[in-house]
Design a protein around this motif. Structure first.
Motif, PDB file in Angstrom:
ATOM      1  N   GLU A 168       0.928  -1.173   0.023  1.00 33.43           N
ATOM      2  CA  GLU A 168      -0.064  -0.079  -0.131  1.00 33.43           C
ATOM      3  C   GLU A 168       0.867   1.202   0.073  1.00 33.43           C
ATOM      4  OE1 GLU A 168      -0.028  -2.295   2.455  1.00 33.43           O
ATOM      5  OE2 GLU A 168      -0.195  -1.200   4.384  1.00 33.43           O
ATOM      6  N   VAL A 169       2.097   1.128   0.658  1.00 34.17           N
ATOM      7  CA  VAL A 169       3.019   2.338   0.692  1.00 34.17           C
ATOM      8  C   VAL A 169       3.482   2.571  -0.516  1.00 34.17           C
ATOM      9  CG1 VAL A 169       5.030   3.233   1.575  1.00 34.17           C
ATOM     10  CG2 VAL A 169       3.522   1.989   3.216  1.00 34.17           C
ATOM     11  N   ILE A 170       4.052   1.476  -1.400  1.00 35.70           N
ATOM     12  CA  ILE A 170       4.748   1.612  -2.620  1.00 35.70           C
ATOM     13  C   ILE A 170       3.518   2.222  -3.573  1.00 35.70           C
ATOM     14  CG2 ILE A 170       5.670   0.467  -4.537  1.00 35.70           C
ATOM     15  CD1 ILE A 170       7.496   0.783  -2.181  1.00 35.70           C
ATOM     16  N   ARG A 171       2.515   1.579  -3.902  1.00 31.06           N
ATOM     17  CA  ARG A 171       1.374   2.015  -4.779  1.00 31.06           C
ATOM     18  C   ARG A 171       0.785   3.297  -4.513  1.00 31.06           C
ATOM     19  NH1 ARG A 171      -0.952  -2.813  -6.911  1.00 31.06           N
ATOM     20  NH2 ARG A 171      -3.258  -1.703  -7.164  1.00 31.06           N
ATOM     21  N   SER A 172       0.740   3.892  -3.186  1.00 30.13           N
ATOM     22  CA  SER A 172       0.627   5.271  -2.792  1.00 30.13           C
ATOM     23  C   SER A 172       1.692   6.043  -3.548  1.00 30.13           C
ATOM     24  CB  SER A 172       0.444   5.443  -1.346  1.00 30.13           C
ATOM     25  OG  SER A 172      -0.795   4.456  -0.973  1.00 30.13           O
ATOM     26  N   LEU A 173       2.804   5.735  -3.338  1.00 28.12           N
ATOM     27  CA  LEU A 173       4.082   6.487  -3.637  1.00 28.12           C
ATOM     28  C   LEU A 173       3.775   6.620  -5.058  1.00 28.12           C
ATOM     29  CD1 LEU A 173       7.158   5.206  -1.799  1.00 28.12           C
ATOM     30  CD2 LEU A 173       6.489   7.683  -1.794  1.00 28.12           C
ATOM     31  N   LYS A 174       3.603   5.770  -5.939  1.00 30.27           N
ATOM     32  CA  LYS A 174       3.432   5.802  -7.407  1.00 30.27           C
ATOM     33  C   LYS A 174       2.241   6.677  -7.600  1.00 30.27           C
ATOM     34  CE  LYS A 174       3.998   4.874 -11.765  1.00 30.27           C
ATOM     35  NZ  LYS A 174       3.735   3.618 -12.531  1.00 30.27           N
ATOM     36  N   LYS A 175       1.403   6.774  -7.016  1.00 23.71           N
ATOM     37  CA  LYS A 175      -0.033   7.622  -7.437  1.00 23.71           C
ATOM     38  C   LYS A 175       0.438   8.888  -7.233  1.00 23.71           C
ATOM     39  CE  LYS A 175      -3.439   3.893  -6.050  1.00 23.71           C
ATOM     40  NZ  LYS A 175      -4.285   3.683  -5.004  1.00 23.71           N
ATOM     41  N   VAL A 176       1.299   9.321  -6.178  1.00 28.66           N
ATOM     42  CA  VAL A 176       1.662  10.615  -5.787  1.00 28.66           C
ATOM     43  C   VAL A 176       2.461  10.995  -6.937  1.00 28.66           C
ATOM     44  CG1 VAL A 176       3.118  12.050  -4.494  1.00 28.66           C
ATOM     45  CG2 VAL A 176       1.644  10.330  -3.214  1.00 28.66           C
ATOM     46  N   VAL A 177       3.325  10.107  -7.570  1.00 30.86           N
ATOM     47  CA  VAL A 177       4.202  10.694  -8.673  1.00 30.86           C
ATOM     48  C   VAL A 177       3.535  10.718 -10.044  1.00 30.86           C
ATOM     49  CG1 VAL A 177       6.163   9.847 -10.135  1.00 30.86           C
ATOM     50  CG2 VAL A 177       6.540   9.539  -7.691  1.00 30.86           C
ATOM     51  N   ILE A 178       2.411   9.861 -10.097  1.00 27.76           N
ATOM     52  CA  ILE A 178       1.528   9.953 -11.455  1.00 27.76           C
ATOM     53  C   ILE A 178       0.785  11.393 -11.183  1.00 27.76           C
ATOM     54  CG2 ILE A 178      -0.505   9.168 -12.365  1.00 27.76           C
ATOM     55  CD1 ILE A 178       0.239   6.377 -11.336  1.00 27.76           C
ATOM     56  N   ALA A 179       0.279  11.845  -9.927  1.00 25.86           N
ATOM     57  CA  ALA A 179      -0.454  12.949 -10.006  1.00 25.86           C
ATOM     58  C   ALA A 179       0.726  14.168 -10.060  1.00 25.86           C
ATOM     59  CB  ALA A 179      -0.923  13.275  -8.437  1.00 25.86           C
ATOM     60  N   GLY A 180       1.827  14.088  -9.600  1.00 30.77           N
ATOM     61  CA  GLY A 180       2.843  15.049 -10.200  1.00 30.77           C
ATOM     62  C   GLY A 180       3.135  15.231 -11.377  1.00 30.77           C
ATOM     63  N   ARG A 181       3.324  14.241 -12.068  1.00 35.08           N
ATOM     64  CA  ARG A 181       3.488  14.027 -13.599  1.00 35.08           C
ATOM     65  C   ARG A 181       2.462  14.771 -14.406  1.00 35.08           C
ATOM     66  NH1 ARG A 181       4.611   7.800 -14.009  1.00 35.08           N
ATOM     67  NH2 ARG A 181       6.826   7.550 -13.688  1.00 35.08           N
ATOM     68  N   GLU A 182       1.316  14.547 -14.045  1.00 33.60           N
ATOM     69  CA  GLU A 182       0.025  14.597 -14.938  1.00 33.60           C
ATOM     70  C   GLU A 182      -0.757  15.821 -14.571  1.00 33.60           C
ATOM     71  OE1 GLU A 182      -1.862  11.325 -16.454  1.00 33.60           O
ATOM     72  OE2 GLU A 182      -0.088  10.123 -16.406  1.00 33.60           O
ATOM     73  N   LEU A 183      -0.754  16.078 -13.512  1.00 35.07           N
ATOM     74  CA  LEU A 183      -1.733  17.293 -12.797  1.00 35.07           C
ATOM     75  C   LEU A 183      -1.146  18.613 -12.906  1.00 35.07           C
ATOM     76  CD1 LEU A 183      -3.706  15.457 -10.049  1.00 35.07           C
ATOM     77  CD2 LEU A 183      -4.541  15.669 -12.596  1.00 35.07           C
ATOM     78  N   PRO A 184      -1.951  19.714 -12.812  1.00 38.94           N
ATOM     79  CA  PRO A 184      -1.424  20.821 -12.530  1.00 38.94           C
ATOM     80  C   PRO A 184      -1.086  20.832 -11.163  1.00 38.94           C
ATOM     81  CG  PRO A 184      -3.496  21.096 -13.763  1.00 38.94           C
ATOM     82  CD  PRO A 184      -3.344  19.853 -13.142  1.00 38.94           C
ATOM     83  N   LEU A 185       0.012  21.732 -10.763  1.00 37.24           N
ATOM     84  CA  LEU A 185       0.386  21.734  -9.108  1.00 37.24           C
ATOM     85  C   LEU A 185      -0.658  21.633  -8.252  1.00 37.24           C
ATOM     86  CD1 LEU A 185       3.060  21.477  -7.571  1.00 37.24           C
ATOM     87  CD2 LEU A 185       3.098  24.123  -7.495  1.00 37.24           C
ATOM     88  N   GLU A 186      -1.461  22.389  -8.074  1.00 34.08           N
ATOM     89  CA  GLU A 186      -2.583  22.671  -7.070  1.00 34.08           C
ATOM     90  C   GLU A 186      -3.304  21.363  -7.040  1.00 34.08           C
ATOM     91  OE1 GLU A 186      -5.313  25.773  -6.461  1.00 34.08           O
ATOM     92  OE2 GLU A 186      -3.711  27.059  -6.608  1.00 34.08           O
ATOM     93  N   GLU A 187      -3.683  20.802  -7.998  1.00 34.50           N
ATOM     94  CA  GLU A 187      -4.586  19.583  -8.110  1.00 34.50           C
ATOM     95  C   GLU A 187      -3.611  18.404  -7.756  1.00 34.50           C
ATOM     96  OE1 GLU A 187      -7.439  18.658  -8.585  1.00 34.50           O
ATOM     97  OE2 GLU A 187      -7.788  20.878  -8.585  1.00 34.50           O
ATOM     98  N   ALA A 188      -2.308  18.340  -8.104  1.00 37.50           N
ATOM     99  CA  ALA A 188      -1.468  17.415  -7.597  1.00 37.50           C
ATOM    100  C   ALA A 188      -1.143  17.397  -6.070  1.00 37.50           C
ATOM    101  CB  ALA A 188      -0.061  17.515  -8.240  1.00 37.50           C
ATOM    102  N   LEU A 189      -1.094  18.688  -5.594  1.00 39.07           N
ATOM    103  CA  LEU A 189      -0.716  18.730  -3.960  1.00 39.07           C
ATOM    104  C   LEU A 189      -2.042  18.394  -3.285  1.00 39.07           C
ATOM    105  CD1 LEU A 189       0.591  22.403  -3.976  1.00 39.07           C
ATOM    106  CD2 LEU A 189       1.981  20.313  -3.553  1.00 39.07           C
ATOM    107  N   LYS A 190      -3.183  18.541  -3.844  1.00 40.69           N
ATOM    108  CA  LYS A 190      -4.333  17.975  -3.058  1.00 40.69           C
ATOM    109  C   LYS A 190      -4.639  16.581  -3.431  1.00 40.69           C
ATOM    110  CE  LYS A 190      -7.037  22.231  -4.061  1.00 40.69           C
ATOM    111  NZ  LYS A 190      -7.703  22.777  -5.244  1.00 40.69           N
ATOM    112  N   SER A 191      -4.275  15.955  -4.304  1.00 38.15           N
ATOM    113  CA  SER A 191      -4.026  14.550  -4.595  1.00 38.15           C
ATOM    114  C   SER A 191      -3.114  13.884  -3.592  1.00 38.15           C
ATOM    115  CB  SER A 191      -3.379  14.140  -5.875  1.00 38.15           C
ATOM    116  OG  SER A 191      -4.633  13.854  -6.598  1.00 38.15           O
TER     117      SER A 191
END
Ligand SMILES: CCC(=O)SCCNC(=O)CCNC(=O)[C@H](O)C(C)(C)COP(=O)(O)OP(=O)(O)OC[C@H]1O[C@@H](n2cnc3c(N)ncnc32)[C@H](O)[C@@H]1OP(=O)(O)O
Length: 300
Positions: free
Chosen positions: A252-275
């Motif tokens: 669950e930790v590794i999968r969540s880390l990857k989701k954080v990175v996907i958000a950072g890669r793909e979303l505008p900064l504010e949306e990525a921060l909220k994610s």
């Protein structure tokens, strides 16, 4: 609107997964894309397979298997790749993935017989949309993925490597975006992803020069992450060992880390921060967090 959908996706419970898959893809009916129609066409070009083994250790191995044709992608292999990616989306214990070719070579790109038979612009674009959808979903898997390049990765295969989080090469191997020599440009999303990996200048050189990237050149260009030792038969083991430095933690930790990175890669900064905040909330006070606190972990 699109960013809101993606932010919600990152946090979707399992019951919503089927609905999510449509949104995880780039193209759907609203883009005039009929997936069943292109799959029907691709079925006419059989051969080879895409094999998936899912280890108890949470590490999967995806193998492109068409060695008589240097693992070239036939039509049915494109369909099978989508099926395997769907399986990986549903593998909740998964933490990592190695993508490789059978028999110590990676892949020679699209099967040229398929390419020749689907030569209209319309058919080519439909095939591209299908492959972009699949490779986008591969890159968005909540697993840490690595392409193991042995032998050659040409054309579409070079594009496939960019749909993994990391790339490793064995000595003597080569990555080459040969599309220019075919009178083409990348179409499976490999051009856009290459720019994200090595930047615009370097991408232009790689694509317009169709540069043959050996392991040293690829490492210097930032295209790959490491060169493995020169023992071809142990390459998979070495790649798994290399990957393990990034996957040693509860799933669950590794999968969540990857989701954080996907958000950072793909979303505008504010949306990525909220994610990031929302994903953080799913772990805070959870089992892995409580166990670490109870252990009194020190980080010397
Ligand atoms: C999306 C855009 C794309 O991906 S377009 C496709 C880009 N790829 C290519 O053009 C690759 C063309 N193939 C080659 O350059 C060579 O076959 C490479 C891969 C370098 C291997 O050379 P070599 O080790 O000498 O083996 P070989 O040529 O004898 O090949 C063995 C058999 O495999 C076949 N093969 C190879 N690549 C493909 C391919 N992409 N599609 C279909 N068949 C392929 C060869 O034709 C050969 O078959 P056969 O033994 O002659 O029946």
């Amino acid at each position: 609107m699109a960013t809101c959908i993606w932010r919600r996706l990152l946090l979707q419970p399992v019951k919503c997964r089927l609905a999510c898959q449509r949104v995880k893809s780039i193209y759907n009916g609203t883009h005039g894309f009929d997936e069943n129609e292109i799959k029907e066409k691709l079925r006419h070009f059989p051969g080879g397979s895409i094999d998936l083994s899912k280890g108890n250790d949470g590490i999967g191995v995806l193998t492109l298997n068409n060695p008589v044709h240097k693992n070239a992608f036939t039509g049915t292999m494109m369909i099978e790749l989508q099926d395997r990616v769907k399986e990986l989306e549903d593998w909740t214990e998964g933490r990592g993935l190695v993508v490789r070719g059978a028999k110590n070579t990676f892949c020679s790109g699209s099967d040229l017989n398929t390419v020749k038979a689907m030569c209209s612009s319309e058919e080519g674009m439909k095939m591209c949309m299908f492959m972009q959808n699949t490779l986008t979903r591969l890159k968005r898997l909540p697993l840490i993925s690595v392409a193991l390049v042995q032998g050659k990765a040409l054309g579409g295969a070079a594009e496939l490597t960019t749909a993994c989080d990391f790339r490793l090469m064995t000595p003597g191997s080569e990555i080459c975006f040969v599309q220019k020599h075919m009178g083409l440009v990348p179409g499976w999303g490999g051009g856009a992803r290459l720019v994200q990996i090595v930047g615009g200048q370097q991408s232009l050189k790689l694509l317009s020069g169709a540069l043959r990237m050996d392991p040293v050149k690829a490492l210097n260009a930032g295209l790959i992450d490491d060169i493995l030792p020169p023992d071809e038969d142990r390459a998979l083991e070495e790649a798994q060992h290399w990957l393990s430095q990034y996957t040693k933690a509860p799933a669950e930790v590794i999968r969540s880390l990857k989701k954080v990175v996907i958000a950072g890669r793909e979303l505008p900064l504010e949306e990525a921060l909220k994610s990031e905040k929302d994903i953080f909330g799913t772990l805070w006070g959870g089992p892995a967090n409580l166990q670490a606190l109870a252990r009194g972990a020190k980080h010397k």
